[in-house]
Design an enzyme around this catalytic site. Structure first.
Site, PDB file in Angstrom:
ATOM      1  N   HIS A 140     -24.258 -32.411  40.264  1.00 51.44           N
ATOM      2  CA  HIS A 140     -23.694 -32.382  41.614  1.00 51.44           C
ATOM      3  C   HIS A 140     -24.613 -33.122  42.607  1.00 51.44           C
ATOM      4  CE1 HIS A 140     -20.531 -29.694  40.480  1.00 51.44           C
ATOM      5  NE2 HIS A 140     -21.315 -28.650  40.241  1.00 51.44           N
ATOM      6  N   HIS A 193     -26.793 -28.834  35.338  1.00 50.71           N
ATOM      7  CA  HIS A 193     -25.491 -28.753  36.009  1.00 50.71           C
ATOM      8  C   HIS A 193     -25.614 -29.105  37.494  1.00 50.71           C
ATOM      9  CE1 HIS A 193     -21.364 -27.152  36.517  1.00 50.71           C
ATOM     10  NE2 HIS A 193     -21.801 -26.808  37.724  1.00 50.71           N
ATOM     11  N   GLU A 194     -26.562 -28.480  38.179  1.00 55.16           N
ATOM     12  CA  GLU A 194     -26.691 -28.719  39.615  1.00 55.16           C
ATOM     13  C   GLU A 194     -27.228 -30.117  39.908  1.00 55.16           C
ATOM     14  OE1 GLU A 194     -25.244 -26.795  41.476  1.00 55.16           O
ATOM     15  OE2 GLU A 194     -24.993 -25.110  40.098  1.00 55.16           O
TER      16      GLU A 194
END
Length: 452
Positions: A25, A21-22
């Site tokens: 980003h 997920h990170e």
């Protein structure tokens, strides 16, 4: 011993999904030219830290593993400190709304992409599953009313092809609620085909689990119910049952699944039951009286001290060619995401129970059990949780990625971002909602743990 596999399986799953997920980003921020100051897995005090790259990005593993974040250069953040004028064009807050939207959406998108890749790999390698053959449904169940019979092979549901029992379960789940009456094309054991319609309009949606499928009445055919373990000192052990015994019937009624055993034993506290057993090819009869124990919501149920499972003989290898594997992976990810949103919507309007909400305890338990089953079960579990994480973060709730996307949508429509005061109020409301949902999920976890 189960705890030794549950904790590592849970931590690996949680860590992998947070990192993916990170990284979504992080990767999009770098691609858009935004300077990244910190990439953190977890919150709180760092337990490991290192710095890399020309931007001196700080990589952190923190003590509290439930989440993570990517900190970017931003004039609104005090943590950014004094900003070199040469770096101002690389600040997140100075990016056009299209880039900010892409950066925020990239986290959930990375989780959904991970699910597609996992399903693609599983579809390519292939998995062994049960053929979609049903057993004789119990009298009075929805399947019995629809006309299902022993040995029926399900070919299609509402025109969609069914290859295995997992396909059947998934299509059935997607038909829940809304007055659904899915149409089945089945082939009987004598080769004749017929159309059947299953009325799910009044089905209880308090909990979508194995008992829900038992309530519908569709259970795999060709199953044998096996005694996995016997607790010393309990009625089953005292009567003479052994691990490996095959339960044929209880009180003369055929046993087709472990759910049959739990339901019949649970309803017979203090009343003798006659078990017909197969052992080493021979038939045996045992009589035992279930003792009373605490069940769900404190209601008394019967217990004889056995754990049971199923063994199936009618299996099939489900495998795709590359193009079909990718198409099915995308379809499965899309359908699972849509199903998650529909279920959440039904819970909000009261058409489905909040008992279906799960928290970290249930996730840890399922992670451990799937890891013990095998690699395919574990990675499929990872895909499912990754989809859930992606969908959850896209909800328009302040403090989640979806909340930021909502602010950007307002900015596009009005020409200016929401005021700091309205953002602060939204943050407080969002935190409150998350606290309530977390508490409810933990309550459900503890209830399942104590009364399952």
């Amino acid at each position: 011993m189960e705890l030794l596999s549950t904790i590592p399986a849970f931590l690996v799953a949680l860590g992998l999904l947070i990192v993916v997920h990170e990284l979504g980003h992080f990767g999009m921020a770098r691609w858009c030219g935004v300077k990244v100051l910190r990439f953190s897995v977890g919150f709180g005090k760092p337990i490991a830290r290192w710095v890399t790259g020309a931007d001196r990005t700080e990589w952190v593993i923190a003590a509290i593993p439930f989440g993570g974040y990517v900190r970017m250069l931003d004039e609104r953040e005090s943590e950014s400190g004094p900003i070199d004028p040469a770096d101002l064009p690389r600040a997140f807050n100075r990016q056009p709304v299209s880039r900010r939207t892409a950066i925020v959406a990239a986290g959930p998108a990375a989780n959904l992409l991970l699910a597609v890749l996992i399903y693609f790999g599983v579809n390519l390698v292939g998995t062994t599953d049960l053929r979609a053959v049903v057993s004789q449904p119990e009298a009075g169940t929805l399947a019995a009313q629809a006309g299902f019979a022993e040995g029926d092979l399900v070919l299609k549901i509402d025109g969609r092809g069914v290859r295995s029992w997992e396909d059947l379960r998934w299509d059935l789940l997607q038909s829940t609620g809304g007055g659904a009456r899915p149409r089945f094309l089945v082939r009987a054991s004598d080769g004749t085909e017929r159309q059947l319609q299953l009325d799910l309009s009044g089905i209880d949606m308090d909990r979508i689990d194995s008992h829900w499928f038992a309530q519908v009445g569709l259970q795999p055919g060709g199953a044998e119910t096996i005694v996995r373990d016997v607790t010393l000192g309990d009625p089953a052990a005292l009567a003479g049952l052994h691990a490996g015994d095959r339960i044929v019937s209880i009180e003369g009624k055929r046993v087709t699944s472990p759910a049959d055993v739990s339901q019949r034993v649970g309803a017979a506290a203090g009343r003798p039951l006659r078990f017909e057993i197969q052992r080493d090819g021979g038939a045996l009869t045992f009589v035992m009286t279930p003792v009373e124990a605490a069940g769900p919501e404190g209601k008394p149920i019967g217990r004889v001290g056995i754990s049971v499972g199923s063994e199936f003989r009618d299996t099939i290898l489900v495998r795709d060619q590359p193009v079909a594997a990718l198409r099915h992976a995308i379809d499965k990810t899309w359908q699972t995401s849509a199903f998650s949103l529909r279920m959440l919507g039904k819970m909000v309007v009261g058409r489905a129970s909040w008992h279906n909400l799960s928290g970290p305890v249930t996730i840890a338990d399922v992670a451990g059990r799937s890891a013990r089953i095998g690699l395919f079960a574990y990675v499929s579990f990872l895909a499912l949780v990754s989809i859930s994480l992606g969908v959850l973060n896209l909800l328009p709730v302040p403090v989640l990625d979806g909340g930021h996307l909502l602010y950007y949508a307002i900015e596009v429509v009005t020409g200016s971002p929401p005021s700091p005061a309205s953002v602060e109020i939204g943050q407080r409301v969002g935190i409150g909602l998350l606290v309530v949902l977390t508490a409810l999920a933990l309550y459900n976890d503890v209830t399942r743990l104590l009364f399952q």
